[in-house]
Every structure is written in structure tokens, then in C-alpha cells.
Design a protein around this motif. Structure first.
Motif, PDB file in Angstrom:
ATOM      1  N   ALA A  38      36.172  40.123  36.966  1.00 47.53           N
ATOM      2  CA  ALA A  38      36.536  41.423  36.389  1.00 47.53           C
ATOM      3  C   ALA A  38      36.607  42.498  37.467  1.00 47.53           C
ATOM      4  N   ALA A  39      35.652  42.464  38.410  1.00 48.61           N
ATOM      5  CA  ALA A  39      35.657  43.464  39.482  1.00 48.61           C
ATOM      6  C   ALA A  39      36.877  43.286  40.382  1.00 48.61           C
ATOM      7  N   GLN A  41      39.829  42.020  39.487  1.00 44.94           N
ATOM      8  CA  GLN A  41      40.996  42.494  38.752  1.00 44.94           C
ATOM      9  C   GLN A  41      41.048  44.021  38.729  1.00 44.94           C
ATOM     10  N   GLU A  42      39.893  44.653  38.589  1.00 45.89           N
ATOM     11  CA  GLU A  42      39.844  46.117  38.557  1.00 45.89           C
ATOM     12  C   GLU A  42      40.377  46.709  39.861  1.00 45.89           C
ATOM     13  N   ARG A  43      40.032  46.085  40.978  1.00 45.12           N
ATOM     14  CA  ARG A  43      40.473  46.602  42.270  1.00 45.12           C
ATOM     15  C   ARG A  43      41.952  46.303  42.538  1.00 45.12           C
ATOM     16  N   CYS A  44      42.547  45.444  41.696  1.00 45.39           N
ATOM     17  CA  CYS A  44      43.961  45.114  41.858  1.00 45.39           C
ATOM     18  C   CYS A  44      44.867  45.950  40.953  1.00 45.39           C
ATOM     19  N   ARG A  45      44.294  46.908  40.220  1.00 41.90           N
ATOM     20  CA  ARG A  45      45.130  47.759  39.382  1.00 41.90           C
ATOM     21  C   ARG A  45      46.049  48.621  40.237  1.00 41.90           C
ATOM     22  N   GLY A  48      45.211  50.541  43.419  1.00 44.15           N
ATOM     23  CA  GLY A  48      43.928  50.054  43.895  1.00 44.15           C
ATOM     24  C   GLY A  48      43.999  49.522  45.315  1.00 44.15           C
TER      25      GLY A  48
END
Length: 358
Positions: A38-39, A41-45, A48
Motif C-alpha cells: 500500500a505504501a 502504491q501511494e508513492r506511485c500516485r 509522487g
């Protein structure tokens, strides 16, 4: 919890990944460093600091991937990277139980079951006719036939019953030139591009024509007319280069000058065959062995064996030199020929033969 129970992993600060200069990592590697899926994926927004480049593979910077990034990404996608706990800095990561040890893969991790092949591999081998990996729509990666992965995005899987021994180039496991050539040619329909690659393989001293023909035969590519035409040119090119090395060997190592490229016949009898060099006083002949896998079992191969045996029965010593031996050990081959010439006085006189230009 007793002293034998391992302490739970604690998350590590993400900045250590950038400090370690690991630009491409798999989800398993990130997890080992305390980064959850999840972390990641969050940084790949959008906007990001990271980006996802292949399924389960992440680029740890926002810029476009370099050639090195793309190569490491396909290897991480295709190879079996163990789900590792983060090791101490400077300590090599260990394979998972049951995994074979191999050379270091991307980011120092074992990668024994995926090799870069095709045009990307040829570029790493230094082929001028191969475009850089950053410009390729697909990077071919060689994997065992039993792998269940599929080709996706810029990672194109090429399956093999057995992987060849890898060549490590710039820290990347790469297929040897003959195999990489076959995999590249299998994707090409441009006769000119095929010819350029094969010519560079021989002129550049990357490999011998016989090795290339063997791989093309195994890949069943010699049924394609544009490949057959290019291979015929390759074989002619390879023979011309081998002949030049044979001339240089005689000059550089002070061997007696032979009769070059002659046909041998019995007086009033049959044609015995042609040889590349012949010393009539010593009854020594040199023949370049440029046969390929295509010749095995053919009429030409049978004729080759028949000629050799007939000459030896007549007392003519036949020295067989391959293009590879002339390329890799010219001095040693000169010693072989010199020894044959010096041993002539210890043999029974050879039969008289007629020597004609070929």
C-alpha cells in the motif's frame, strides 16, 4: 518471547532506499525494507516520487527510466527474486531455501533464472547495429520454459528448455552472443537488419559462424528465406576472415610458404579434393574446418570425411584448423603446423600427387 525468537522487523525510513542508489526494486524487496504494498502504491500516485514500471516492479524516482533501469526492471519481473528480510549494509542477500546460488542480479540480489537476450543483449555486448535498450519497445528476457509469467508492457519473455551460462555485462546477466542473435533475429523481418547483425558478429570477433548457425538451427529460423540468405553471406564472410588469419599465421611465425588453395589428384586418377595450404615436400596439408551444424549428416559432410581419410591413406598428413582456434590461439596453431612439417621425415614417403590451382 525467548532469546531464540527473532525480533519482529521494524519499518525502515524510506530515505535509505535513495541513499542506497537502488533505482529499481521489486515489491518483495521493498517489503523486505519495511515498505508495504500500500505504501509503495501511494508513492506511485500522480506527482509522487516513485512510479510502477512493470507489475510488481517500482522505479524509485519520478524521471523517465534509463536503459539500466529498464534492464533491471525486466530481470526483477521475470526472475525469481526471494522475499528477503533487509540484510545489513554490505552483507550479501541470501537465496531463499531451495534456490540455487548464482551471480548477483539487480540491486545485488541473486538472479539465476532470467537473462537479457535479443537486441538488448547485443547492445550490451557492444553491437553498433543494435539500438540501446532505452529505445527498444520491448526488452527480451530469457526464462525457463516452466515459468508461468506472461510478456507484458516492455518485458517480452523468451522461453528456453535450458538457459545458457550467463555473461555478466555491467552487472547484468546476459545471454551469450549466438543465443542473443538467434532471439533477436527471430523477431526481425528486415533482411538488411539481419545481415548487419550477422556480419558484425563475425567481423567484430564476437563469435564464430558455426555457433550462430547452430543456434539458428535450434530456433528453426533457417526456413526463412531472408535468414538463409544472410547466413550464406555470413559463412562466406567467416571463411574469408579465417583465410586471412591463416595467411597471417604463416607469415608471422616464419613457416615455409605453402602452395595456397590447391586441388590434389592422383596421376591419371581421381580428384582427391581441395586443401587450403599444401607443402608438397613434406606432404602436409592444412584444411580450414568451417563446417556448421547444417553440414552434419549431409552429402557434403560425407565427402569431407571421405577426402580426409583418403589423403591420410596416401601418406598426406592433414592438419585441421578451425576459425575459432585461429582467432584465439594463433601461435599454438602455428606450432601444430610446424610440428607436422618437422615430423615428415619420420614418416614413410607419401604417394605422388598432382597439384593444381583451385
Amino acid at each position: 518471547m525467548n532469546h531464540n525468537t527473532p525480533a519482529p522487523l521494524s519499518p525502515r525510513p524510506l530515505r535509505h532506499l535513495a541513499d542506497a542508489q537502488r533505482r529499481v526494486m521489486s515489491g518483495a524487496q521493498l517489503k523486505a525494507h519495511g515498505v508495504s504494498a500500500a505504501a509503495a502504491q501511494e508513492r506511485c500516485r500522480a506527482g509522487g516520487p516513485w512510479q510502477r514500471v512493470l507489475p510488481g516492479v517500482f522505479l524509485l524516482h519520478p524521471g523517465p527510466p534509463t536503459s539500466e533501469d529498464r534492464l533491471h526492471a525486466v530481470l526483477l519481473y521475470a526472475g525469481r527474486t526471494p522475499d528477503l528480510r533487509h540484510p545489513a549494509d554490505g552483507v550479501p542477500a541470501q537465496p531463499a531455501a531451495g534456490q540455487a546460488h548464482g551471480g548477483p542480479g539487480p540491486a545485488g540480489l541473486p538472479c539465476t533464472d532470467a537473462l537479457v537476450t535479443g537486441l538488448a543483449a547485443l547492445a550490451l555486448h557492444g553491437f553498433a547495429a543494435a539500438p540501446p535498450p532505452a529505445s527498444l519497445h520491448h526488452i527480451d528476457v530469457l526464462v525457463p520454459r516452466t515459468r508461468r509469467l506472461r510478456s507484458t508492457e516492455f518485458a517480452r519473455l523468451v522461453r528456453a528448455t535450458a538457459l545458457p551460462a550467463p555473461v555478466q555485462l555491467s552487472g547484468v546477466p546476459v545471454a551469450p552472443v549466438p543465443r542473443a542473435l538467434a532471439d533477436a533475429i527471430g523477431q526481425l523481418t528486415d533482411a538488411g537488419a539481419v545481415r548487419l547483425l550477422l556480419t558484425e558478429a563475425v567481423r567484430g570477433g564476437h563469435c564464430e559462424p558455426a555457433a550462430v548457425v547452430r543456434e539458428l538451427t535450434l530456433a528453426r529460423l533457417l526456413t526463412r528465406p531472408h535468414v538463409v540468405d544472410a547466413v550464406d553471406s555470413l559463412l562466406a564472410e567467416g571463411r574469408a576472415i579465417a583465410e586471412d588469419r591463416l595467411y597471417a599465421m604463416v607469415r608471422e611465425y616464419g613457416l615455409p610458404e605453402p602452395l595456397w588453395n590447391v586441388d590434389l589428384r592422383l596421376p591419371g586418377g581421381p580428384h582427391l579434393g581441395g586443401v587450403d595450404a599444401f607443402w608438397p615436400d613434406q606432404a602436409v596439408a592444412v584444411e580450414l574446418d568451417t563446417r556448421t551444424a547444417r553440414a552434419a549428416g549431409s552429402d557434403a559432410f560425407s565427402e569431407y570425411v571421405r577426402k580426409r581419410e583418403h589423403l591420410e591413406r596416401l601418406g598426406i598428413s592433414v592438419v585441421h584448423l578451425t576459425p575459432r582456434k585461429l582467432r584465439e590461439s594463433l601461435e599454438q596453431q602455428a606450432m601444430v603446423v610446424r610440428t607436422a612439417l618437422m615430423a615428415a621425415g619420420d614418416r614413410d614417403p607419401a604417394a605422388y600427387v598432382v597439384v593444381l590451382p583451385r
